[in-house]
Design a protein around this motif. Structure first.
Motif, PDB file in Angstrom:
ATOM      1  N   ASP A  87       0.800  -0.685  -0.343  1.00 41.05           N
ATOM      2  CA  ASP A  87       0.137   0.512  -0.396  1.00 41.05           C
ATOM      3  C   ASP A  87       0.894   1.489   0.135  1.00 41.05           C
ATOM      4  OD1 ASP A  87      -2.241   2.133   0.429  1.00 41.05           O
ATOM      5  OD2 ASP A  87      -2.904   1.365   2.265  1.00 41.05           O
ATOM      6  N   GLY A  88       1.127   2.016  -1.023  1.00 39.53           N
ATOM      7  CA  GLY A  88       2.117   3.569  -1.171  1.00 39.53           C
ATOM      8  C   GLY A  88       0.295   4.538  -1.198  1.00 39.53           C
ATOM      9  N   ARG A  89       0.065   4.031  -1.104  1.00 38.27           N
ATOM     10  CA  ARG A  89      -1.116   5.782  -1.464  1.00 38.27           C
ATOM     11  C   ARG A  89      -0.839   7.303  -0.471  1.00 38.27           C
ATOM     12  NH1 ARG A  89      -7.131   2.769   0.386  1.00 38.27           N
ATOM     13  NH2 ARG A  89      -5.224   2.129   1.961  1.00 38.27           N
ATOM     14  N   LEU A  90      -0.210   6.651   0.394  1.00 36.12           N
ATOM     15  CA  LEU A  90       0.561   7.853   1.233  1.00 36.12           C
ATOM     16  C   LEU A  90       1.559   8.027   1.257  1.00 36.12           C
ATOM     17  CD1 LEU A  90      -2.357   7.927   4.180  1.00 36.12           C
ATOM     18  CD2 LEU A  90      -2.552   8.948   2.835  1.00 36.12           C
ATOM     19  N   CYS A  91       2.431   7.718   0.456  1.00 41.00           N
ATOM     20  CA  CYS A  91       3.945   7.506   0.122  1.00 41.00           C
ATOM     21  C   CYS A  91       4.196   8.212  -1.070  1.00 41.00           C
ATOM     22  CB  CYS A  91       4.956   6.148   0.128  1.00 41.00           C
ATOM     23  SG  CYS A  91       4.060   5.188   1.438  1.00 41.00           S
ATOM     24  N   GLY A  92       3.582   9.288  -1.988  1.00 41.91           N
ATOM     25  CA  GLY A  92       3.868  10.143  -2.444  1.00 41.91           C
ATOM     26  C   GLY A  92       4.926  10.563  -2.815  1.00 41.91           C
ATOM     27  N   ALA A  93       5.013  11.709  -3.842  1.00 42.24           N
ATOM     28  CA  ALA A  93       6.705  12.922  -4.429  1.00 42.24           C
ATOM     29  C   ALA A  93       6.644  13.237  -2.673  1.00 42.24           C
ATOM     30  CB  ALA A  93       5.734  13.332  -5.646  1.00 42.24           C
ATOM     31  N   GLY A  94       7.390  13.453  -2.601  1.00 42.41           N
ATOM     32  CA  GLY A  94       7.927  13.700  -1.351  1.00 42.41           C
ATOM     33  C   GLY A  94       7.923  13.325   0.210  1.00 42.41           C
ATOM     34  N   ALA A  95       7.447  11.723   0.302  1.00 44.15           N
ATOM     35  CA  ALA A  95       7.389  11.063   1.134  1.00 44.15           C
ATOM     36  C   ALA A  95       8.464  10.642   1.505  1.00 44.15           C
ATOM     37  CB  ALA A  95       6.259  10.231   1.344  1.00 44.15           C
ATOM     38  N   VAL A  96       9.324  10.310   3.070  1.00 42.39           N
ATOM     39  CA  VAL A  96      10.349   9.810   3.417  1.00 42.39           C
ATOM     40  C   VAL A  96      10.069   8.623   4.157  1.00 42.39           C
ATOM     41  CG1 VAL A  96      12.295   9.920   4.256  1.00 42.39           C
ATOM     42  CG2 VAL A  96      11.443  12.466   4.287  1.00 42.39           C
ATOM     43  N   LEU A  97      10.668   7.839   3.422  1.00 39.07           N
ATOM     44  CA  LEU A  97      10.285   6.425   4.021  1.00 39.07           C
ATOM     45  C   LEU A  97      12.116   5.981   4.848  1.00 39.07           C
ATOM     46  CD1 LEU A  97       9.337   4.534   0.981  1.00 39.07           C
ATOM     47  CD2 LEU A  97       8.006   5.831   2.853  1.00 39.07           C
ATOM     48  N   GLN A  98      11.052   5.190   6.101  1.00 39.36           N
ATOM     49  CA  GLN A  98      12.125   4.699   7.168  1.00 39.36           C
ATOM     50  C   GLN A  98      12.550   2.908   6.498  1.00 39.36           C
ATOM     51  OE1 GLN A  98      11.501   4.242  11.652  1.00 39.36           O
ATOM     52  NE2 GLN A  98      12.902   5.288  11.771  1.00 39.36           N
ATOM     53  N   LEU A  99      13.043   2.456   6.126  1.00 33.59           N
ATOM     54  CA  LEU A  99      13.605   1.429   6.041  1.00 33.59           C
ATOM     55  C   LEU A  99      14.536   0.842   7.224  1.00 33.59           C
ATOM     56  CD1 LEU A  99      13.049  -1.626   4.042  1.00 33.59           C
ATOM     57  CD2 LEU A  99      15.815  -0.517   2.590  1.00 33.59           C
ATOM     58  N   HIS A 100      13.394  -0.615   7.637  1.00 35.09           N
ATOM     59  CA  HIS A 100      14.295  -1.623   8.366  1.00 35.09           C
ATOM     60  C   HIS A 100      15.036  -3.128   7.824  1.00 35.09           C
ATOM     61  CE1 HIS A 100      13.811   0.757  11.945  1.00 35.09           C
ATOM     62  NE2 HIS A 100      12.701   1.296  11.380  1.00 35.09           N
ATOM     63  N   ASP A 101      16.380  -3.290   7.975  1.00 40.20           N
ATOM     64  CA  ASP A 101      15.859  -5.405   7.126  1.00 40.20           C
ATOM     65  C   ASP A 101      16.404  -5.893   8.594  1.00 40.20           C
ATOM     66  OD1 ASP A 101      18.321  -4.946   8.740  1.00 40.20           O
ATOM     67  OD2 ASP A 101      19.966  -4.665   7.214  1.00 40.20           O
ATOM     68  N   GLY A 102      16.161  -6.843   7.889  1.00 34.69           N
ATOM     69  CA  GLY A 102      16.210  -8.287   8.892  1.00 34.69           C
ATOM     70  C   GLY A 102      17.321  -8.368   9.985  1.00 34.69           C
ATOM     71  N   GLN A 103      18.701  -7.756   9.287  1.00 46.65           N
ATOM     72  CA  GLN A 103      19.467  -8.023  10.562  1.00 46.65           C
ATOM     73  C   GLN A 103      19.302  -6.417  12.083  1.00 46.65           C
ATOM     74  OE1 GLN A 103      21.228 -10.492  10.596  1.00 46.65           O
ATOM     75  NE2 GLN A 103      20.236 -10.388   8.670  1.00 46.65           N
ATOM     76  N   GLY A 104      18.340  -5.607  12.289  1.00 44.23           N
ATOM     77  CA  GLY A 104      17.983  -4.515  12.821  1.00 44.23           C
ATOM     78  C   GLY A 104      18.694  -2.589  11.965  1.00 44.23           C
ATOM     79  N   ALA A 105      19.157  -3.198  10.353  1.00 41.62           N
ATOM     80  CA  ALA A 105      19.495  -2.152   9.967  1.00 41.62           C
ATOM     81  C   ALA A 105      19.001  -0.872   9.720  1.00 41.62           C
ATOM     82  CB  ALA A 105      20.906  -1.943   9.557  1.00 41.62           C
ATOM     83  N   THR A 106      19.130  -0.024   9.946  1.00 42.20           N
ATOM     84  CA  THR A 106      17.851   1.162   9.432  1.00 42.20           C
ATOM     85  C   THR A 106      18.862   2.473   8.674  1.00 42.20           C
ATOM     86  OG1 THR A 106      17.003   1.224  11.428  1.00 42.20           O
ATOM     87  CG2 THR A 106      16.209   3.260  10.306  1.00 42.20           C
ATOM     88  N   GLU A 107      17.950   2.721   7.078  1.00 45.93           N
ATOM     89  CA  GLU A 107      18.577   3.809   6.212  1.00 45.93           C
ATOM     90  C   GLU A 107      17.002   4.468   6.016  1.00 45.93           C
ATOM     91  OE1 GLU A 107      19.086   3.308   2.684  1.00 45.93           O
ATOM     92  OE2 GLU A 107      18.438   1.048   2.660  1.00 45.93           O
ATOM     93  N   TRP A 108      17.205   6.433   5.779  1.00 46.00           N
ATOM     94  CA  TRP A 108      16.088   6.158   5.168  1.00 46.00           C
ATOM     95  C   TRP A 108      15.509   7.120   3.689  1.00 46.00           C
ATOM     96  CZ3 TRP A 108      18.890   7.058   9.393  1.00 46.00           C
ATOM     97  CH2 TRP A 108      18.299   6.765  10.460  1.00 46.00           C
ATOM     98  N   LEU A 109      14.918   7.097   3.002  1.00 49.48           N
ATOM     99  CA  LEU A 109      15.021   7.065   1.334  1.00 49.48           C
ATOM    100  C   LEU A 109      14.140   8.158   1.055  1.00 49.48           C
ATOM    101  CD1 LEU A 109      13.835   3.311   1.009  1.00 49.48           C
ATOM    102  CD2 LEU A 109      16.533   4.780   0.469  1.00 49.48           C
TER     103      LEU A 109
END
Length: 398
Positions: free
Chosen positions: A291-313
Motif C-alpha cells: 500500500d503506497g497511497r500515502l507515499c507520494g512525491a516527497g515522502a520520507v521512508l524509514q527502511l528496517h532490514d532483517g538484521q536491525g539496520a536502518t536507512e531513510w529514503l
C-alpha cells in the motif's frame, strides 16, 4: 643683576604636602565614585529587567486565562475556535487586573499565533517548501542529456548561481535569466545525490533548488545514523553543515511567519513488509510495497532490514499496479530487502482555517490527482485561496 631666589621654607613644604594629599585622595575617590555610578546603573538595569519579566509573565498569564476559556467544558463552541477566540482584539481590556496600564505609557500586551496554521519544517515535502521559499519550477520544453541551458517557467527563489535538482540529476548553473537557467553543467556529482547523472527530461518535469533537497535530507544527514527533526525555524540554515548551499538571513526572515518547528520525536507510521524492488522504465530504482497511497512525491521512508539496520529514503513518485505499489526512489536502498519493513514519516497537518494566505496558496499550488494532469496552477491557487478566505470563519449551519 640676577633676580633673588626665595629660600625654601616650611610654607613650601606644606604646599607640596597638601598637593600630594589631594592627589592621593583623588586617586582613591575617583574609582570609588565610578564604581558607585556603575553599581547604580547595574541596580537600575536589574530593576528594569525584573519589571519587564513581570510584565511579560503577566501577559502570558492573561493569554493562558483567555485560552482556558476555550476548553471544551467552558467553550460555547467546543468543536471550533473562531477568529475572535484566536486573535482577541485587546487582552489588556479584557483582563485589567492582570494587564494594568502603566501611567507612564507602558502597556503590557501579548499576541496569539496558531502554530498549527504554519508549515512544519521537519515534515513538509520539498515541493511544499519550494512553494513557500521559492526555487520550484518546471521545464517548458523537452531537454536532452546534453546542453548548457534549461528552459524553465520561472526562476523566482533560485540564487544567481547554484545547483538545480531534476529527478535523478543535479545540474550546476552559472546564471539565471527570465525563463532560463544558463551556463549549466549537467550530471553534477554530489554527496546529496550520489547517483546523479545527466539524462533527458520532458516538458513539465519538476526543477527545484538543491537547497530544497538538502532540507528533505536534513533528518538523516544532520546526525548520521539518527533521524532528527528541526528544533527551531532557524535550523533552515543548518543545511550548510552538510550541503553545498544554504539560506541567507534575509530569506529566513521572509518566510519565518509561515514556518514552525513543532519539535518532538519524528513519527514513522504505517509499517509494512517490503515486497521487493524493481527497476523503473527509465532505469530508476523502485521499492515494491502493498500500500503506497500515502507515499507520494516527497515522502520520507524509514527502511528496517532483517538484521536491525536502518536507512531513510526519499520518494519521487508512487504508482498503483493493482496488487502492489511501486515507489520510485531518489536513490536505491543500500540495505538487503529480505524480511525488510518500511514506514513513512507522518506529516504534520496544517490548519487551513488559521493559516496565512501565503501558506494557503502554497498548500494548493501544484495539487493534482495525477502527476501532470489537472494540476492547480499558481494563479488558480491564489484565486482559490482568495475565495476561501472570503468565507465567513464559522462552521455553523446556514
Amino acid at each position: 643683576m640676577s633676580p633673588r631666589q626665595a629660600p625654601a621654607g616650611p610654607q613650601g613644604i606644606a604646599l607640596v604636602t597638601v598637593l600630594v594629599v589631594l592627589v592621593a585622595l583623588a586617586l582613591i575617590a575617583t574609582p570609588f565614585a565610578l564604581s558607585m555610578r556603575g553599581l547604580e546603573s547595574a541596580s537600575l538595569a536589574d530593576f528594569e529587567r525584573e519589571a519587564a519579566r513581570d510584565d511579560a509573565q503577566a501577559a502570558l498569564d492573561a493569554a493562558a486565562a483567555h485560552l482556558a476559556t476555550t476548553l471544551p467544558l467552558l467553550d460555547e463552541t467546543p468543536h471550533r475556535d473562531d477568529v475572535r477566540e484566536l486573535a482577541p482584539t485587546d487582552l489588556a481590556e479584557g483582563y485589567p487586573t492582570l494587564l494594568s496600564r502603566d501611567p507612564h505609557g507602558v502597556v503590557a500586551s501579548v499576541s496569539l499565533a496558531d502554530e498549527s496554521g504554519k508549515v512544519d519544517l521537519a515534515t513538509a515535502t520539498p515541493f511544499l517548501l519550494g512553494n513557500l521559499l521559492g526555487g520550484r519550477t518546471h521545464l517548458t520544453a523537452d531537454v536532452g542529456a546534453a546542453g548548457d541551458t534549461l528552459p524553465v517557467a520561472g526562476v523566482e527563489g533560485f540564487p544567481p548561481t547554484g545547483i538545480a535538482w531534476l529527478g535523478h540529476e543535479l545540474a550546476e548553473y552559472g546564471a539565471v535569466a527570465p525563463g532560463e537557467l544558463r551556463e549549466v553543467r549537467r550530471g553534477l556529482a554530489s554527496p546529496s545525490l550520489i547517483t546523479s547523472h545527466a539524462q533527458p527530461h520532458l516538458a513539465g518535469d519538476e526543477v527545484l533548488d538543491l537547497r530544497l533537497l538538502l532540507l528533505a535530507e536534513h533528518g538523516w544527514r544532520m546526525e548520521p545514523g539518527v533521524f532528527t527533526g528541526f528544533a527551531r525555524v532557524d535550523g533552515l540554515k543548518d543545511i550548510a553543515s552538510y550541503g553545498e548551499l544554504s539560506y541567507a538571513a534575509g530569506e529566513l526572515e521572509r518566510v519565518r511567519p509561515w514556518l514552525t518547528a513543532q519539535g518532538g520525536a519524528p513519527r514513522f507510521v504505517d509499517r509494512q513488509r517490503v515486497l521487493g524492488s524493481a527497476t523503473g522504465r527509465d532505469g530508476l530504482p523502485e521499492l515494491v510495497v502493498h500500500d503506497g497511497r500515502l507515499c507520494g512525491a516527497g515522502a520520507v521512508l524509514q527502511l528496517h532490514d532483517g538484521q536491525g539496520a536502518t536507512e531513510w529514503l526519499l520518494v519521487l513518485s508512487a504508482a498503483d499496479w493493482g496488487d502492489s505499489w511501486h515507489l520510485t526512489l531518489l536513490e536505491p536502498p543500500a540495505l538487503h530487502l529480505g524480511l525488510a519493513e518500511v514506514a513513512r514519516l507522518q506529516r504534520t497537518p496544517v490548519n487551513v482555517n488559521t493559516c496565512a494566505p501565503e501558506v494557503l496558496v502554497a498548500l494548493l499550488s501544484g495539487l493534482s490527482l495525477a502527476p501532470t494532469a489537472d494540476v492547480i496552477t499558481q494563479v488558480e491557487a491564489e484565486a482559490l485561496a482568495k475565495a476561501l478566505l472570503a468565507l465567513e470563519p464559522s462552521l455553523d449551519a446556514g
